[in-house]
Every structure is written in C-alpha cells, then in structure tokens.
Design a protein around this motif. Structure first.
Motif, short mmCIF file in Angstrom:
data_model
loop_
_atom_site.label_atom_id
_atom_site.label_comp_id
_atom_site.label_asym_id
_atom_site.label_seq_id
_atom_site.Cartn_x
_atom_site.Cartn_y
_atom_site.Cartn_z
N PRO A 123 0.81 -1.22 0.00
CA PRO A 123 0.00 0.00 0.00
C PRO A 123 0.85 1.28 0.00
CG PRO A 123 -0.88 -1.60 1.55
CD PRO A 123 0.41 -2.17 1.04
N GLY A 155 5.73 -2.21 17.32
CA GLY A 155 4.34 -2.66 17.32
C GLY A 155 4.24 -4.18 17.19
N HIS A 182 -2.10 4.10 2.79
CA HIS A 182 -3.41 4.06 2.15
C HIS A 182 -4.21 2.91 2.78
CE1 HIS A 182 -6.48 3.91 -0.89
NE2 HIS A 182 -6.19 2.65 -1.14
P1 ADP Z 1 1.07 -5.72 13.36
O1 ADP Z 1 2.50 -5.68 12.97
O2 ADP Z 1 0.83 -5.13 14.70
O3 ADP Z 1 0.43 -7.07 13.18
P2 ADP Z 1 -0.12 -4.86 10.84
O4 ADP Z 1 0.68 -3.95 9.98
O5 ADP Z 1 -0.17 -6.29 10.41
O6 ADP Z 1 0.35 -4.72 12.35
O7 ADP Z 1 -1.59 -4.31 10.93
C1 ADP Z 1 -2.57 -4.90 11.78
C2 ADP Z 1 -3.88 -5.04 11.02
O8 ADP Z 1 -4.34 -3.75 10.60
C3 ADP Z 1 -3.77 -5.85 9.73
O9 ADP Z 1 -3.87 -7.22 9.99
C4 ADP Z 1 -4.95 -5.30 8.93
O10 ADP Z 1 -6.16 -5.91 9.34
C5 ADP Z 1 -4.98 -3.84 9.33
N1 ADP Z 1 -4.22 -3.03 8.34
C6 ADP Z 1 -2.89 -2.83 8.33
N2 ADP Z 1 -2.51 -2.08 7.27
C7 ADP Z 1 -3.63 -1.79 6.60
C8 ADP Z 1 -3.91 -1.05 5.40
N3 ADP Z 1 -2.96 -0.42 4.71
N4 ADP Z 1 -5.20 -0.99 4.99
C9 ADP Z 1 -6.19 -1.59 5.68
N5 ADP Z 1 -5.99 -2.29 6.82
C10 ADP Z 1 -4.74 -2.40 7.27
#
Ligand code: ADP
Length: 384
Positions: A123, A155, A182
C-alpha cells in the motif's frame, strides 16, 4: 552441516516465548543443544532448552555475551540489539537471518522503502516523524483519508496501528516516527511462510487465510489451505519468493498480504522468524515451520511443504476478566474431539487475550475443521 552430526552443537535462540520453545523442542530431535536468552527465567522455552541465560535482548552486552557462547544464532523476536548482532557476525559467528536484514525488517518504514525499491506491491505510504507532523499534513489535506498509521518500530498484534477515518479522529493518532498508509479495502488477509537456505534453495508453505478478532486485532483462526484461487496463490507465492531472493535471505520469513476487493495482492509486512500463522504446520504439513528454519540455517535440503490434511488453528487466549495463576477449563472435553491437537505454552500467569497456547484442528475438510474449532473455542477456557 557435518558439525551437526559429529559433535555438540550449540544453537542460540534469542527470546524464549512459545516460538522459541517449539523451536528448541524441534532442535532436540536432531540432538542440537539449545541456549535461550530471555529476561524471564519462567519463560515458556526455559524448561525445554539445554541452557537458559537471563538477559535483556535490547542490551548490547547481554546479546553479545550470549552470542559468544553459541555456534549459530537465530531469534524468535525482532526487537533485538542489532549492534551486538553485527559485532558477533563481524567476529565470525553465523547469525541467521542476518543482522542487516533484521534491521530493515524491524522498521516498518525501511520495509516499505524496500518494497518500493523492488517494485513489490505494497500500500502507498508516507513517512512522518511525529503525531504533530501528521496533524499538520491532515489539516492541509496532504494525507488522503481514511488512512492507517503504524509506528515504525515496536508494534505487534495490532498494537501500534490505528485507522483514522476522518479529521475528528486525530485524537487516536499515536506519537512517534510512523508510516501512514493508504487504507486498503481488504477482502482477505493471507500469509505465506517461505524458507531460503544458505545455498539459495527456496520453499514456500501453502498460503493460509487469517481471520482476526477485530476488536483485539489478534488472529482468531488460521485456515489452511486458504480459500484463494490457484492463480492468486501463484502470484502470492511468487511475491514471497521474490522478497527472499532479492534480499539473499537465509532463514524463515512470514509474508503477510492483503487481497483487496479487485483481487489485487498487496504485501503488508514481513516477519523474519517462525510465525503464529505457521503453527498448524506442526501437524498438517510434512515439514513444520520450525524444522524448516533449522534446515535453512544449517544449509540442509529444505523439507516438503505439501499438506497432509486441512487444518484450522486457533489461538488459546486468556479469558477477559481473569488475571493471575493459570487454570485451564474444558481440556479433557476438548481432547475427546477427533483431530484436536492442543499446545499449552506453559506461561505461569494469564491475563485478558494473552496467547497461552494454540489448538490445531485437523479434518478432511475446512468446514469440518472450522466447526470443530468453534466447538473447542466454546469448551476450552483459560482462567485463573
Ligand atoms: P502488526 O505488525 O501489529 O500485526 P499490521 O501492519 O499487520 O500490524 O496491521 C494490523 C492489522 O491492521 C492488519 O492485519 C490489517 O487488518 C490492518 N491493516 C494494516 N494495514 C492496513 C492497510 N494499509 N489498509 C487496511 N488495513 C490495514
């Protein structure tokens, strides 16, 4: 690797959570000694490893001194003192995955820049230093709403990630260096675990589908195989392959991806270690992710990633409202269901949503595995 069969071999594992515990248990099948570094001497791996060393993995001396005791070093968390790993590597210790790669991956900003430079679909993003800077950009319409803010480091399990839908939600913003992304209209979230050994052999595990508990942002179910088309699996697998080849990566990499409403695949993030989305491989795949990591870092032929059976993995989480010494409720009833494989991590105390174990349900079909997993969820509770 000859050393493995002719003498004592000391494998260092940084951090002794559930991933370190299962890795140590797997290594013991090959007569490999495992040394664990963790600040908590009651951590899950401490009772399964050959030796336990109490120490802070963010502290230079603790990591460096630990590395000096072992023949090869790997890890099950990202938050490690990188300078110590680099010095150990410079002094000849095999550290896999390599410190420079961990440095890139523990920072979501550097990860995003890497995807951009390699044309890996991820994204669209902007980098910010602080909450104030994001507020300013929102005020002057320099960020498109809605967006996802992610702290660059530290995180996990959705901690450090917020979705901002409109300008009034600025109060939810987190402070610190961040990636602003995004917001993808996600249809499915999938993960592929890929291994690459030292001589460059690559093998991917079949894609799994990840279902989340949206309020807590913790994986609720891992479904294997994912309900994705052959062509989508091919694209996703090629992406995972490209990432490890481009980086000359050695070890195990979990690649989390989104499938959007147009069926386009986006790489979300990667983790250079065994992963929650690979627990099911212990029972449902010919080679487990833990064995595959050992094969990769010892430069052995990678094992088959063919499925033995369909599976659903559920995390066994601490029941909300209970905190303290752990008590499991419903174990024998859950065990009476065919195909239910229970893993308890041995954490001494529970609290709401803490990962206390996991259950893999094996069945002939995903539907059967799902309904059995739902039943286990109702029966099995972690209380205090
Ligand atoms: P972590 O490292 O804490 O697991 P993530 O980057 O995987 O964090 O984000 C956690 C959740 O947030 C993802 O599993 C998804 O559901 C949501 N998410 C993350 N990035 C996006 C994005 N660009 N658009 C929509 N949802 C997102």
């Amino acid at each position: 690797m000859e050393q493995l069969v002719i003498s004592d071999f000391n494998l260092g594992i940084i951090a002794g959570g559930q991933l370190g515990k299962i890795l140590a248990l797997t290594a013991s099948n090959w007569n490999i000694n495992t040394f664990i570094l963790d600040p908590d001497d009651q951590c899950p791996a401490s009772s399964c490893a050959t030796a336990f060393f109490k120490g802070n993995y963010l502290d230079f001396d603790d990591v460096y001194n630990f590395g000096k005791k072992v023949d090869l070093l790997t890890f099950e968390i990202e938050n490690i003192n990188i300078a110590a790993l680099k010095k150990l590597k410079a002094e000849g210790l095999k550290v896999y995955p390599e410190p420079e790669i961990l440095e890139l991956m523990k920072d979501k900003g550097l990860q995003k820049q890497f995807y951009l430079s390699q044309n890996i679909p991820s994204p669209h993003f902007q980098l910010f230093f602080s909450k104030a800077e994001i507020c300013e950009a929102m005020e002057s319409d320099k960020i498109q709403l809605p967006f996802v803010q992610k702290l660059r480091t530290g995180g996990y399990d959705g901690q450090g990630v917020v979705v901002i839908k409109n300008k009034n939600e600025y109060i939810k913003l987190l402070d610190g260096p961040s990636v602003v992304e995004h917001c993808v209209k996600i249809k499915k979230e999938i993960s592929i675990i890929v291994a690459r050994n030292i001589q460059g052999e690559i093998k991917c595990f079949p894609p799994v589908e990840m279902l989340f508990n949206t309020s807590e942002n913790i994986v609720e179910k891992i479904i294997c195989p994912a309900s994705t088309s052959e062509s989508m699996n091919t694209v996703a697998t090629e992406l995972a392959n490209r990432i490890v080849s481009d980086l000359n990566f050695v070890g195990l990499l979990a690649v989390e991806m989104f499938i959007d409403e147009q069926n386009k695949i986006w790489v979300n993030e990667v983790a250079p270690r065994p992963h929650n989305s690979g627990h099911h491989t212990i029972e449902s795949v010919i080679t487990s992710q833990y064995e595959q990591l050992l094969r990769a870092v010892f430069n052995l032929p990678l094992g088959s990633t063919n499925l033995k059976t369909a599976s659903v993995m559920i995390n066994l989480l601490g029941e909300p409202g209970f905190e303290g010494k752990v008590k499991y409720e419903g174990l024998s009833k859950a065990m009476s269901i065919e195909g239910v494989k229970i893993h308890l991590y041995g954490k001494k105390t529970t609290k709401a949503f803490r990962k206390m174990g996991h259950i893999t349900v094996l069945a002939n079909t995903i539907e059967e595995a799902k309904s059995k997993a739902d039943l286990v969820n109702q029966i099995l509770k972690v209380k205090s």
